[in-house]
Design a protein around this motif. Structure first.
Motif, mmCIF file in Angstrom:
data_model
loop_
_atom_site.group_PDB
_atom_site.id
_atom_site.type_symbol
_atom_site.label_atom_id
_atom_site.label_comp_id
_atom_site.label_asym_id
_atom_site.label_seq_id
_atom_site.Cartn_x
_atom_site.Cartn_y
_atom_site.Cartn_z
ATOM 1 N N THR A 1 0.833 -1.186 0.000
ATOM 2 C CA THR A 1 0.000 0.000 0.000
ATOM 3 C C THR A 1 0.872 1.242 0.000
ATOM 4 O O THR A 1 2.084 1.183 -0.056
ATOM 5 N N GLY A 2 0.234 2.379 0.051
ATOM 6 C CA GLY A 2 0.934 3.650 0.146
ATOM 7 C C GLY A 2 0.101 4.615 0.949
ATOM 8 O O GLY A 2 -1.038 4.314 1.338
ATOM 9 N N ALA A 3 0.638 5.781 1.172
ATOM 10 C CA ALA A 3 -0.060 6.756 1.999
ATOM 11 C C ALA A 3 -1.383 7.193 1.383
ATOM 12 O O ALA A 3 -2.289 7.634 2.095
ATOM 13 N N GLU A 4 -1.506 7.065 0.058
ATOM 14 C CA GLU A 4 -2.729 7.508 -0.620
ATOM 15 C C GLU A 4 -3.784 6.408 -0.711
ATOM 16 O O GLU A 4 -4.913 6.667 -1.120
ATOM 17 N N THR A 5 -3.438 5.189 -0.349
ATOM 18 C CA THR A 5 -4.335 4.057 -0.539
ATOM 19 C C THR A 5 -5.533 4.121 0.394
ATOM 20 O O THR A 5 -5.395 4.425 1.577
ATOM 21 N N ARG A 6 -6.698 3.844 -0.149
ATOM 22 C CA ARG A 6 -7.937 3.804 0.623
ATOM 23 C C ARG A 6 -8.801 2.650 0.121
ATOM 24 O O ARG A 6 -8.604 2.151 -0.982
ATOM 25 N N ARG A 7 -9.780 2.275 0.926
ATOM 26 C CA ARG A 7 -10.825 1.369 0.458
ATOM 27 C C ARG A 7 -11.974 2.216 -0.061
ATOM 28 O O ARG A 7 -12.421 3.156 0.607
ATOM 29 N N LEU A 8 -12.439 1.892 -1.263
ATOM 30 C CA LEU A 8 -13.535 2.613 -1.903
ATOM 31 C C LEU A 8 -14.778 1.730 -1.907
ATOM 32 O O LEU A 8 -14.750 0.611 -2.420
ATOM 33 N N TYR A 9 -15.856 2.224 -1.315
ATOM 34 C CA TYR A 9 -17.163 1.569 -1.393
ATOM 35 C C TYR A 9 -17.998 2.281 -2.450
ATOM 36 O O TYR A 9 -17.958 3.510 -2.558
ATOM 37 N N PHE A 10 -18.800 1.509 -3.183
ATOM 38 C CA PHE A 10 -19.570 2.142 -4.254
ATOM 39 C C PHE A 10 -20.892 1.430 -4.501
ATOM 40 O O PHE A 10 -21.065 0.248 -4.162
ATOM 41 N N SER A 11 -21.810 2.150 -5.107
ATOM 42 C CA SER A 11 -23.039 1.571 -5.636
ATOM 43 C C SER A 11 -23.375 2.279 -6.938
ATOM 44 O O SER A 11 -23.130 3.475 -7.081
ATOM 45 N N VAL A 12 -23.905 1.519 -7.880
ATOM 46 C CA VAL A 12 -24.301 2.030 -9.187
ATOM 47 C C VAL A 12 -25.725 1.544 -9.404
ATOM 48 O O VAL A 12 -25.958 0.346 -9.571
ATOM 49 N N MET A 13 -26.677 2.458 -9.390
ATOM 50 C CA MET A 13 -28.085 2.070 -9.463
ATOM 51 C C MET A 13 -28.723 2.570 -10.743
ATOM 52 O O MET A 13 -28.533 3.710 -11.162
ATOM 53 N N ARG A 14 -29.488 1.691 -11.383
ATOM 54 C CA ARG A 14 -30.255 2.093 -12.565
ATOM 55 C C ARG A 14 -31.440 2.952 -12.135
ATOM 56 O O ARG A 14 -32.158 2.600 -11.203
ATOM 57 N N VAL A 15 -31.641 4.072 -12.807
ATOM 58 C CA VAL A 15 -32.733 4.985 -12.459
ATOM 59 C C VAL A 15 -33.725 5.100 -13.608
ATOM 60 O O VAL A 15 -33.502 4.612 -14.689
#
Length: 310
Positions: free
Chosen positions: A296-310
């Motif tokens: 990892t590095g200092a910039e590393t993060r865990r990204l949570y996401f959702s993509v919903m059809r509208v």
């Protein structure tokens, strides 16, 4: 085929000296994982650890993914998503269908089943066909998650091959209410992420509210990240990169994918809370301090996401 990595594995990748190959189980064997292996899979308590080591050796032989070395096949990443308990699980319990894309050994599928989702509405897919039989070695549930619900397919295949592949012919376009892509897209560069995203949207149901969700490694500063050995180069490719997203770039990716296939979307992406990162709370990088800097590095993060059809 436009596979994410060409087999055989790059030279040296199967060495057990890489920092992501954990020789001993520590925090990876959570109480939840132990309970599922004992109560759902019927593994005797005294045999759980040897059972995991045996499966890991076989999975490492199929392909030496860092996540295999780190025992991620007994971690239930989807269940840690903020929408799992409030949206995903209630929908599954009510009969919605779900595909776990990039399923590895089907750990997230098994967690959903244990939590009350009907197994017959759940599907798994991965590049490696061998994962189906190995998942039954691990979970011992061929009578629950039945053969025929796993599809070996390449999301990056040439269009004619993908169209004739099992995801499009045995599940079919527009048939899936939920698609989980936990720890999946970050394997690719931007171009291949966009290609994968448009394919995923072809599989998603046309109903408003249909959902794509997951988590992955991200970065405060988005961009292409050169891979280190042994995955820096594969057959025919001198240098490989993967794209690490921040919330803004992730939204841009899916906006572009939605426009390409004519699907209206609402995209949400957030970093894991900084006070949880690096403390063994779903950081995605629970490795020893001496190795953390390598991966990892200092910039590393865990990204949570959702993509919903509208």
């Amino acid at each position: 085929m436009a596979q994410m990595l060409d087999r055989p594995a790059p030279d040296g990748a199967r060495s057990v000296s890489w920092p992501w190959y954990h020789h001993l189980l520590t925090t990876e064997l959570t109480p939840d994982a132990r309970t599922i292996l004992e109560k759902y899979s019927g593994i005797a308590p005294e045999d759980v650890e040897s059972h995991i080591y045996s499966v890991r050796d076989k999975a490492w032989g199929i392909f030496p993914w860092p996540c295999v070395g780190e025992f991620w096949f007994i971690r239930f990443g989807l269940a840690l998503h903020p929408l799992y308990k409030t949206m995903v699980l209630p929908r599954l319990q009510a009969g919605s269908s779900m595909l776990d894309l990039g399923s590895c050994l089907g750990q997230d599928i098994r967690k959903c089943i244990v939590d009350g989702a009907p197994a017959e509405n759940l599907y798994a897919s991965d590049l490696f066909a061998e994962y189906e039989s190995l998942s039954y070695d691990l979970w011992r549930d061929e009578d629950v998650f039945r053969p025929g619900q796993f599809f070996a397919d390449d999301i990056l295949a040439d269009n004619d091959l993908f169209t004739r592949g099992p995801l499009m012919t045995q599940i079919g376009p527009g048939q899936l209410d939920i698609i989980s892509i936990t720890m999946f897209l970050h394997l690719f560069n931007w171009r291949n992420q966009l290609r994968a995203a448009t394919r995923i949207l072809r599989l998603l149901s046309h109903k408003p509210g249909s959902l794509i969700l997951g988590s992955q490694a991200g970065s405060v500063n988005a961009g292409e990240l050169p891979l280190k050995p042994p995955f820096a180069a594969t057959a025919g490719i001198d240098k490989r990169t993967v794209f690490r997203h921040n919330p803004e770039s992730f939204e841009r990716l899916w906006t572009e994918a939605g426009a390409a296939v004519g699907v209206p979307l609402r995209v949400t992406a957030v970093f894991q809370a900084p006070d949880a990162f690096g403390k063994g709370v779903d950081s995605g990088f629970d490795i020893s301090p001496k190795d953390k800097k390598y991966v990892t590095g200092a910039e590393t993060r865990r990204l949570y996401f959702s993509v919903m059809r509208v």
